[in-house]
Design a protein around this motif. Structure first.
Motif, PDB file in Angstrom:
ATOM      1  N   ILE A   1       0.819  -1.208   0.000  1.00 14.01           N
ATOM      2  CA  ILE A   1       0.000   0.000   0.000  1.00 14.01           C
ATOM      3  C   ILE A   1       0.855   1.261   0.000  1.00 14.01           C
ATOM      4  O   ILE A   1       0.480   2.287  -0.575  1.00 14.01           O
ATOM      5  CB  ILE A   1      -0.951  -0.020   1.220  1.00 14.01           C
TER       6      ILE A   1
ATOM      7  N   ALA B   1       1.984   1.784  -3.549  1.00 16.58           N
ATOM      8  CA  ALA B   1       0.846   2.149  -4.377  1.00 16.58           C
ATOM      9  C   ALA B   1       0.476   3.619  -4.200  1.00 16.58           C
ATOM     10  O   ALA B   1       0.074   4.290  -5.161  1.00 16.58           O
ATOM     11  CB  ALA B   1      -0.343   1.256  -4.043  1.00 16.58           C
TER      12      ALA B   1
ATOM     13  N   TRP C   1      -0.085   6.725  -6.439  1.00 17.74           N
ATOM     14  CA  TRP C   1      -1.528   6.506  -6.349  1.00 17.74           C
ATOM     15  C   TRP C   1      -2.013   5.553  -7.466  1.00 17.74           C
ATOM     16  O   TRP C   1      -2.893   5.859  -8.257  1.00 17.74           O
ATOM     17  CB  TRP C   1      -2.282   7.836  -6.428  1.00 17.74           C
ATOM     18  N   SER C   2      -1.381   4.393  -7.510  1.00 16.05           N
ATOM     19  CA  SER C   2      -1.727   3.358  -8.491  1.00 16.05           C
ATOM     20  C   SER C   2      -2.478   2.240  -7.781  1.00 16.05           C
ATOM     21  O   SER C   2      -1.970   1.658  -6.804  1.00 16.05           O
ATOM     22  CB  SER C   2      -0.462   2.788  -9.157  1.00 16.05           C
ATOM     23  N   GLY C   3      -3.659   1.965  -8.266  1.00 10.86           N
ATOM     24  CA  GLY C   3      -4.459   0.893  -7.684  1.00 10.86           C
ATOM     25  C   GLY C   3      -4.309  -0.416  -8.449  1.00 10.86           C
ATOM     26  O   GLY C   3      -3.515  -0.541  -9.398  1.00 10.86           O
ATOM     27  N   SER C   4      -5.111  -1.399  -8.055  1.00 11.99           N
ATOM     28  CA  SER C   4      -5.027  -2.720  -8.676  1.00 11.99           C
ATOM     29  C   SER C   4      -5.560  -2.727 -10.101  1.00 11.99           C
ATOM     30  O   SER C   4      -5.364  -3.714 -10.814  1.00 11.99           O
ATOM     31  CB  SER C   4      -5.804  -3.747  -7.829  1.00 11.99           C
ATOM     32  N   ASP C   5      -6.252  -1.672 -10.522  1.00 13.04           N
ATOM     33  CA  ASP C   5      -6.756  -1.618 -11.888  1.00 13.04           C
ATOM     34  C   ASP C   5      -5.774  -0.934 -12.834  1.00 13.04           C
ATOM     35  O   ASP C   5      -6.074  -0.750 -14.013  1.00 13.04           O
ATOM     36  CB  ASP C   5      -8.087  -0.863 -11.927  1.00 13.04           C
ATOM     37  N   HIS C   6      -4.608  -0.572 -12.324  1.00 16.09           N
ATOM     38  CA  HIS C   6      -3.620   0.132 -13.154  1.00 16.09           C
ATOM     39  C   HIS C   6      -2.775  -0.884 -13.915  1.00 16.09           C
ATOM     40  O   HIS C   6      -2.358  -1.912 -13.364  1.00 16.09           O
ATOM     41  CB  HIS C   6      -2.732   1.018 -12.283  1.00 16.09           C
TER      42      HIS C   6
ATOM     43  N   LEU D   1      -2.379  -5.030  -5.453  1.00 19.09           N
ATOM     44  CA  LEU D   1      -2.118  -4.439  -4.148  1.00 19.09           C
ATOM     45  C   LEU D   1      -2.088  -5.527  -3.079  1.00 19.09           C
ATOM     46  O   LEU D   1      -3.036  -6.295  -2.929  1.00 19.09           O
ATOM     47  CB  LEU D   1      -3.190  -3.396  -3.813  1.00 19.09           C
TER      48      LEU D   1
END
Length: 364
Positions: free
Chosen positions: A286, A289, A311-316, A341
């Motif tokens: 985290i 991310a 600020w990269s999430g699991s959809d990136h 993540l």
């Protein structure tokens, strides 16, 4: 004992980790405790155990591979010896056609023609007698003394009618192949042997992503148990079709068939295929991310540095151009890195307090 590679369902060049994973999966699937209603579960479990014992030991595995190669060479030598020592049985094409015509009831005209000379035996006998009587009073020694011109054409006819020896190939013409060809032509409703083609052979071959990238030849197993090396062209993807011209079955008087191979890619490793693009997963915590980080990712050519934006999430998804599979036009596809993540293995009190304060609307 059956082939241990087939028992565990692994490739012959599989590594120790792949063999161990296959054994664990097989052991769970066929364990007697999980299959109490199956009386053969114990037998399959023991067979899988013996296969794993052979493949996990390098010495036993090398000994088995050597024995298998020797047996394959002996079998091929025996096939070559039989092919050289015996001639193929052939049937006159016209004789085969007449036989099939009789089977399908298409020789009624021939029967009527053979019945007419039987009814005219007395009338036909007289001309024959006259024809035979003419040469009798004129025996010429010159004609009888020159048998050589008559024997030479016979020798040439025998050598011309003799079928050429086919190359030693496991899918060569079978005995009575001309009869089979006549049956196929009769069923299809045509007698043109030059345009007829033996049906193709269809089979699958399973390869890995690394095999396609290195352009290694895959081993395809035909329905009759024979193996065939298949070259994987550039641009090969899951479901691609490779056609091997005139490598199928052979029948006399017909065009040799093809071998049609469907390529299946085994996607149980690091990479997953999306056409000529590859997909892989990168696990980040985290902290990385939220703040972003510099890390490395595994590719087909080694480790490559990659920047994870803040600020990269699991959809990136991060796209690395030119790190995929070879394409038909000489280029390479891309590698798509999907972020995942992940939390730390042990709970972090600071992160826990931070999340609790954010939920309660408190800011430290």
């Amino acid at each position: 004992m059956r082939d241990p590679y087939s028992v565990l369902g692994v490739r012959r060049n599989a590594g120790p980790d792949e063999i161990k994973a296959a054994w664990r999966s097989m052991a769970k699937a066929v364990h007697p405790d999980q299959n109490k209603d199956d009386p053969l579960a114990s037998q399959r479990f023991a067979e899988a155990g013996r296969a794993y014992e052979v493949l996990k030991n390098p010495k036993l595995r090398d000994r088995y591979d050597y024995a298998r190669r020797e047996a394959e060479l002996r079998r091929m030598e025996e096939m070559k010896r039989k092919a050289k020592g015996t001639e193929e049985e052939t049937i006159d094409p016209e004789t085969a056609e007449e036989m099939i015509s009789r089977i399908f009831g298409a020789n009624e005209r021939a029967k009527s023609q053979t019945a007419r000379p039987q009814n005219r035996k007395p009338a036909a006998a007289a001309p024959q007698a006259k024809a035979e009587a003419k040469p009798e009073p004129k025996p010429e020694p010159r004609v009888e003394a020159t048998p050589e011109p008559e024997t030479k054409p016979d020798v040439k006819a025998e050598t011309a009618d003799k079928p050429p020896a086919f190359a030693v190939f496991p899918r060569a013409a079978a005995p009575a192949a001309e009869l089979v060809s006549a049956i196929v032509r009769r069923i299809r409703g045509t007698a043109n042997k030059n345009t007829e083609k033996v049906p193709d052979i269809f089979c699958d071959v399973t390869v890995s992503v690394e095999d396609i990238f290195r352009r290694e030849k895959a081993t395809a197993t035909l329905p009759d148990g024979q193996t065939l090396k298949v070259a994987l062209p550039a641009g090969t993807t899951d479901g691609s079709i490779v056609r091997l011209k005139e490598m199928g079955y052979r029948l006399n008087g017909m065009q040799r068939g093809d071998v049609v191979v469907a390529v299946r890619i085994q996607e149980d490793g690091t990479f997953r295929t999306d056409g000529t693009d590859l997909r892989t997963t990168l696990a980040i915590n985290i902290q990385d991310a939220v703040l972003g980080c510099e890390t490395v990712v595994d590719t087909l050519t080694g480790l490559v540095s990659v920047t994870v934006p803040a600020w990269s999430g699991s959809d990136h998804v991060i796209r690395l151009e030119g790190h995929g599979l070879p394409t038909a036009d000489g280029r390479r596809g891309d590698l798509l890195v999907e972020l995942r993540l992940m939390l730390w293995e042990k709970p972090d009190e600071k992160v826990t307090d931070l999340m609790r304060s954010l939920r309660g609307g408190l800011f430290l």
